[in-house]
Design a protein around this motif. Structure first.
Motif, PDB file in Angstrom:
ATOM      1  N   SER A   1     -15.648  -7.626   8.744  1.00 59.33           N
ATOM      2  CA  SER A   1     -15.321  -7.245  10.121  1.00 59.33           C
ATOM      3  C   SER A   1     -14.352  -6.070  10.115  1.00 59.33           C
ATOM      4  O   SER A   1     -13.422  -6.034   9.297  1.00 59.33           O
ATOM      5  CB  SER A   1     -14.691  -8.429  10.865  1.00 59.33           C
ATOM      6  OG  SER A   1     -14.300  -8.071  12.176  1.00 59.33           O
TER       7      SER A   1
ATOM      8  N   TYR B   1     -17.179 -16.273  23.977  1.00 62.28           N
ATOM      9  CA  TYR B   1     -16.629 -14.918  23.904  1.00 62.28           C
ATOM     10  C   TYR B   1     -17.499 -13.961  23.102  1.00 62.28           C
ATOM     11  O   TYR B   1     -17.211 -12.765  23.034  1.00 62.28           O
ATOM     12  CB  TYR B   1     -15.219 -14.964  23.315  1.00 62.28           C
ATOM     13  CG  TYR B   1     -14.218 -15.638  24.224  1.00 62.28           C
ATOM     14  CD1 TYR B   1     -13.699 -14.971  25.323  1.00 62.28           C
ATOM     15  CD2 TYR B   1     -13.818 -16.963  24.003  1.00 62.28           C
ATOM     16  CE1 TYR B   1     -12.783 -15.589  26.173  1.00 62.28           C
ATOM     17  CE2 TYR B   1     -12.912 -17.584  24.845  1.00 62.28           C
ATOM     18  CZ  TYR B   1     -12.404 -16.901  25.929  1.00 62.28           C
ATOM     19  OH  TYR B   1     -11.518 -17.513  26.773  1.00 62.28           O
TER      20      TYR B   1
ATOM     21  N   GLU C   1     -13.729  -5.467  23.299  1.00 66.78           N
ATOM     22  CA  GLU C   1     -13.751  -6.533  22.282  1.00 66.78           C
ATOM     23  C   GLU C   1     -12.360  -7.066  21.972  1.00 66.78           C
ATOM     24  O   GLU C   1     -12.180  -8.265  21.791  1.00 66.78           O
ATOM     25  CB  GLU C   1     -14.449  -6.082  20.997  1.00 66.78           C
ATOM     26  CG  GLU C   1     -15.951  -6.233  21.044  1.00 66.78           C
ATOM     27  CD  GLU C   1     -16.587  -6.571  19.704  1.00 66.78           C
ATOM     28  OE1 GLU C   1     -15.872  -6.718  18.694  1.00 66.78           O
ATOM     29  OE2 GLU C   1     -17.821  -6.690  19.675  1.00 66.78           O
TER      30      GLU C   1
ATOM     31  N   ALA D   1     -10.959 -10.829  22.290  1.00 67.56           N
ATOM     32  CA  ALA D   1     -10.299 -11.515  21.172  1.00 67.56           C
ATOM     33  C   ALA D   1      -8.965 -12.114  21.625  1.00 67.56           C
ATOM     34  O   ALA D   1      -8.614 -13.242  21.242  1.00 67.56           O
ATOM     35  CB  ALA D   1     -10.083 -10.546  20.022  1.00 67.56           C
ATOM     36  N   GLU D   2      -8.221 -11.368  22.438  1.00 71.55           N
ATOM     37  CA  GLU D   2      -6.956 -11.884  22.972  1.00 71.55           C
ATOM     38  C   GLU D   2      -7.189 -13.129  23.823  1.00 71.55           C
ATOM     39  O   GLU D   2      -6.460 -14.130  23.706  1.00 71.55           O
ATOM     40  CB  GLU D   2      -6.268 -10.816  23.810  1.00 71.55           C
ATOM     41  CG  GLU D   2      -5.576  -9.720  23.022  1.00 71.55           C
ATOM     42  CD  GLU D   2      -4.775  -8.809  23.911  1.00 71.55           C
ATOM     43  OE1 GLU D   2      -3.563  -8.692  23.711  1.00 71.55           O
ATOM     44  OE2 GLU D   2      -5.368  -8.205  24.831  1.00 71.55           O
TER      45      GLU D   2
ATOM     46  N   LEU E   1     -17.825 -13.750  19.866  1.00 72.77           N
ATOM     47  CA  LEU E   1     -17.106 -13.287  18.685  1.00 72.77           C
ATOM     48  C   LEU E   1     -17.109 -14.370  17.616  1.00 72.77           C
ATOM     49  O   LEU E   1     -17.066 -15.561  17.932  1.00 72.77           O
ATOM     50  CB  LEU E   1     -15.651 -12.934  19.038  1.00 72.77           C
ATOM     51  CG  LEU E   1     -15.438 -11.801  20.049  1.00 72.77           C
ATOM     52  CD1 LEU E   1     -13.970 -11.720  20.438  1.00 72.77           C
ATOM     53  CD2 LEU E   1     -15.914 -10.467  19.477  1.00 72.77           C
TER      54      LEU E   1
ATOM     55  N   TYR F   1      -9.544  -8.022  12.624  1.00 74.49           N
ATOM     56  CA  TYR F   1      -9.424  -9.459  12.876  1.00 74.49           C
ATOM     57  C   TYR F   1      -8.103  -9.743  13.567  1.00 74.49           C
ATOM     58  O   TYR F   1      -7.136  -8.976  13.460  1.00 74.49           O
ATOM     59  CB  TYR F   1      -9.552 -10.281  11.589  1.00 74.49           C
ATOM     60  CG  TYR F   1      -8.395 -10.169  10.622  1.00 74.49           C
ATOM     61  CD1 TYR F   1      -7.251 -10.963  10.758  1.00 74.49           C
ATOM     62  CD2 TYR F   1      -8.443  -9.289   9.551  1.00 74.49           C
ATOM     63  CE1 TYR F   1      -6.201 -10.869   9.875  1.00 74.49           C
ATOM     64  CE2 TYR F   1      -7.395  -9.187   8.657  1.00 74.49           C
ATOM     65  CZ  TYR F   1      -6.265  -9.984   8.827  1.00 74.49           C
ATOM     66  OH  TYR F   1      -5.212  -9.886   7.948  1.00 74.49           O
ATOM     67  N   TYR F   2      -8.087 -10.841  14.290  1.00 73.80           N
ATOM     68  CA  TYR F   2      -6.919 -11.255  15.063  1.00 73.80           C
ATOM     69  C   TYR F   2      -6.559 -12.650  14.571  1.00 73.80           C
ATOM     70  O   TYR F   2      -7.310 -13.603  14.783  1.00 73.80           O
ATOM     71  CB  TYR F   2      -7.280 -11.246  16.542  1.00 73.80           C
ATOM     72  CG  TYR F   2      -6.141 -11.498  17.506  1.00 73.80           C
ATOM     73  CD1 TYR F   2      -4.838 -11.122  17.227  1.00 73.80           C
ATOM     74  CD2 TYR F   2      -6.391 -12.088  18.746  1.00 73.80           C
ATOM     75  CE1 TYR F   2      -3.819 -11.338  18.127  1.00 73.80           C
ATOM     76  CE2 TYR F   2      -5.380 -12.303  19.669  1.00 73.80           C
ATOM     77  CZ  TYR F   2      -4.098 -11.925  19.353  1.00 73.80           C
ATOM     78  OH  TYR F   2      -3.085 -12.135  20.254  1.00 73.80           O
TER      79      TYR F   2
ATOM     80  N   CYS G   1     -15.441 -16.472  14.397  1.00 71.17           N
ATOM     81  CA  CYS G   1     -14.107 -16.936  14.046  1.00 71.17           C
ATOM     82  C   CYS G   1     -14.166 -17.621  12.687  1.00 71.17           C
ATOM     83  O   CYS G   1     -14.966 -18.533  12.476  1.00 71.17           O
ATOM     84  CB  CYS G   1     -13.562 -17.895  15.105  1.00 71.17           C
ATOM     85  SG  CYS G   1     -11.868 -18.441  14.790  1.00 71.17           S
TER      86      CYS G   1
ATOM     87  N   ILE H   1     -10.043 -14.411  14.322  1.00 73.98           N
ATOM     88  CA  ILE H   1     -11.049 -13.961  15.284  1.00 73.98           C
ATOM     89  C   ILE H   1     -11.497 -12.562  14.869  1.00 73.98           C
ATOM     90  O   ILE H   1     -10.680 -11.640  14.772  1.00 73.98           O
ATOM     91  CB  ILE H   1     -10.470 -13.956  16.709  1.00 73.98           C
ATOM     92  CG1 ILE H   1      -9.995 -15.368  17.091  1.00 73.98           C
ATOM     93  CG2 ILE H   1     -11.500 -13.454  17.713  1.00 73.98           C
ATOM     94  CD1 ILE H   1      -9.181 -15.420  18.369  1.00 73.98           C
TER      95      ILE H   1
ATOM     96  N   GLU I   1     -16.578 -19.470  20.333  1.00 70.55           N
ATOM     97  CA  GLU I   1     -17.282 -18.359  19.694  1.00 70.55           C
ATOM     98  C   GLU I   1     -18.473 -17.931  20.547  1.00 70.55           C
ATOM     99  O   GLU I   1     -18.719 -16.733  20.745  1.00 70.55           O
ATOM    100  CB  GLU I   1     -17.759 -18.757  18.299  1.00 70.55           C
ATOM    101  CG  GLU I   1     -16.676 -18.887  17.258  1.00 70.55           C
ATOM    102  CD  GLU I   1     -17.230 -19.174  15.875  1.00 70.55           C
ATOM    103  OE1 GLU I   1     -17.526 -18.219  15.135  1.00 70.55           O
ATOM    104  OE2 GLU I   1     -17.398 -20.368  15.530  1.00 70.55           O
TER     105      GLU I   1
ATOM    106  N   PHE J   1     -13.432  -9.018  15.251  1.00 68.61           N
ATOM    107  CA  PHE J   1     -13.862  -8.139  16.331  1.00 68.61           C
ATOM    108  C   PHE J   1     -13.873  -6.694  15.840  1.00 68.61           C
ATOM    109  O   PHE J   1     -13.446  -6.389  14.710  1.00 68.61           O
ATOM    110  CB  PHE J   1     -12.948  -8.286  17.553  1.00 68.61           C
ATOM    111  CG  PHE J   1     -11.557  -7.731  17.358  1.00 68.61           C
ATOM    112  CD1 PHE J   1     -11.221  -6.472  17.835  1.00 68.61           C
ATOM    113  CD2 PHE J   1     -10.583  -8.464  16.693  1.00 68.61           C
ATOM    114  CE1 PHE J   1      -9.954  -5.956  17.657  1.00 68.61           C
ATOM    115  CE2 PHE J   1      -9.301  -7.953  16.505  1.00 68.61           C
ATOM    116  CZ  PHE J   1      -8.988  -6.691  16.992  1.00 68.61           C
TER     117      PHE J   1
END
Length: 499
Positions: A348, A377, A405, A409-410, A379, A351-352, A381, A396, A374, A398
């Motif tokens: 990716s 959203y 995006e 993610a937030e 996205l 990532y968060y 994980c 997460i 997942e 993104f």
């Protein structure tokens, strides 16, 4: 003064203000210890949470405690906000600068002052790397137990600020359980020692209040940590499961059996497939989840505990069990878990990393909830976390280049934290609140509880100059976020004013 008036106004950069602050600090520091040009200050614009950035007005790099005292006094007199900073490996934006503020870095405090093999303690400056303490103590058969994944780079001062843990925190505790004394400087320039070299200290336990305070109460200049004997033996079980619910239940079953492993970590299929090509740890990439369960102690203790844990894991539905047969293999099993975050870059662009803690019995429920999110959203994980103490670290995935995006993610991360609170957990385990989770504080804590936090802040920093925009949200911020604390359909402390 209440929480509303305590919060600082939105900061803006002013060249005139910068010149005023630089002139004041130039009289206190050598030229190389003061940075104000944009090309010099930009490297300090964020910590490990690179999504949030702000170039600081000035960066100060003191070399001794006297300079720290002088900086704090000068900033207090000029009413300049200060953001203390360690190595910058934090993941919640706790060290993100303020536009019209000073970043005070402890990077030059790198001396191990004293190592006492008989008392099993080490006195270190805040810029000493976490791993360097264990490296220095190794000659005496000792080591420092808390081991964050970033231990090769993170510093003990930052560990104190965030109350860091690591993969062995289940058995050996977090930073707060392994620090005996902290020497720090208040915003008034007063040097204060919290705790002492003994196992306990008289009076209020301000040491526990200070550890995990994210630079909001004072600047660390020296830390006394506990050292423990290196175990004679250590082995790891790698257990595979074909279902995340089974793996979550297995964690609870191990603890219910009266076993406290040295480490008990979980990685889902996404995480295993993400990290295996990177480290070649031998992970079962077809498993829905794997558990890493470590036992340490004497050879006899380890043999007996490995047998007990293997029996519990088999009874819990493990489809495959491997046990390390050498120290090299044990380290290889752990290498994937330790390198999970950097390995995310293989699959990716961005990532968060979230951080929440839940009761162990709810692991399966929360993992299934994240799976549903997942889809919601759109996205992916990857779940990799300290399963033994319920400390989740969902990654997460993104692409910041795709419009919208990161915002998704937030929102995804915020909903994970809300779920953690809903099942009886908390919004952070070891990464701190910083700027990242400040809105989520509104979900977990009532206005009266947050006011209690502000009261502690006032006791140390009446002017609200130390990291003033982090960790504790104002009532106004919570109202704007739209998350007021609700319990059983009722707003707690409904008699309090909302605006």
């Amino acid at each position: 003064m209440n929480a509303e008036t305590a919060a600082p106004a939105e900061s803006t950069f002013s060249p005139a203000r910068q010149q005023q602050v630089v002139s004041a600090l130039r009289a206190l520091l050598p030229a190389h210890a003061l940075l104000s040009n944009i090309e010099d200050t930009r490297p300090y614009e964020c910590d490990g949470l690179a999504a949030y950035r702000q170039t600081p007005m000035v960066v100060a790099l003191p070399e001794n405690e006297e300079q720290v005292v002088a900086i704090l006094k000068a900033c207090r007199d000029l009413k300049v906000p200060i953001v203390p900073r360690g190595a910058g490996t934090g993941l919640s934006g706790g060290a993100m600068p303020i536009a019209d503020g000073v970043v005070l870095s402890t990077a030059k405090f790198t001396r191990i002052v004293k190592l006492d093999q008989y008392a099993r303690t080490a006195v270190v400056q805040p810029g000493v790397r976490n791993l360097a303490i264990s490296e220095a103590a190794a000659a005496h058969g000792l080591y420092y137990a808390p081991d964050p994944s970033s231990q090769i780079a993170c510093t003990i001062g930052g560990n104190v600020a965030e109350n860091s843990g690591g993969v062995h925190c289940l058995k050996y505790g977090l930073t707060v359980h392994n620090v005996l004394r902290v020497r720090m400087v208040t915003i008034e320039g007063e040097v204060v020692e919290l705790g002492n070299g003994a196992l306990d200290a008289p009076g209020l336990d301000l040491l526990a209040v200070f550890i995990g305070s994210e630079g909001m109460l004072g600047v660390v200049t020296e830390v006394t940590v506990k050292l423990i004997p290196k175990p004679q033996a250590a082995r790891v079980i790698m257990a595979s499961f074909d279902d995340v619910v089974k793996s979550g239940n297995a964690v609870a079953n191990v603890i219910a059996a009266g076993i406290i492993p040295a480490g008990l970590e979980m990685m889902d299929r996404t995480s295993s497939r993400m990290v295996e090509p990177f480290v070649k740890a031998g992970y079962d990439i077809d498993a829905a989840a794997i558990l890493l369960c470590e036992s340490d102690g004497t050879a006899e203790e380890v043999e007996e505990e490995i047998g007990r844990m293997s029996a519990v894991l088999n009874a819990s539905g493990a489809t495959r069990i491997e046990v390390s047969t050498s120290e090299a293999e044990r380290l290889r099993f752990w290498s994937g878990r330790k390198n999970a975050f950097p390995a995310a870059g293989r699959i990716s662009p961005d990532y968060y990393c979230m951080d929440g803690t839940i009761p162990r019995k709810n692991l399966a429920q929360v993992l299934l909830g994240i799976e549903q999110m997942e889809n919601k959203y759109g996205l992916r994980c990857a779940n990799v976390f300290h399963a033994g103490d319920g400390n989740l670290h969902p990654l997460i995935l993104f692409d910041a280049n795709v419009p919208g995006e990161f915002h998704r993610a937030e929102e995804f991360g915020a909903e994970i934290l809300e779920l953690c609170v809903a099942v009886g957990g908390t919004i952070t385990g070891e990464h701190g609140v910083g700027i990242e989770k400040i809105n989520s504080m509104c979900v977990q804590f009532s206005p009266l509880e947050r006011e209690a936090f502000f009261n502690v802040k006032r006791a140390f920093d009446t002017a609200f100059l130390l990291n003033p925009d982090k960790a504790i949200p104002t009532l106004q911020r919570c109202a704007e976020y739209g998350k007021m604390h609700v319990q059983r359909g009722q707003l707690k402390f409904a008699e309090l004013p909302r605006f």
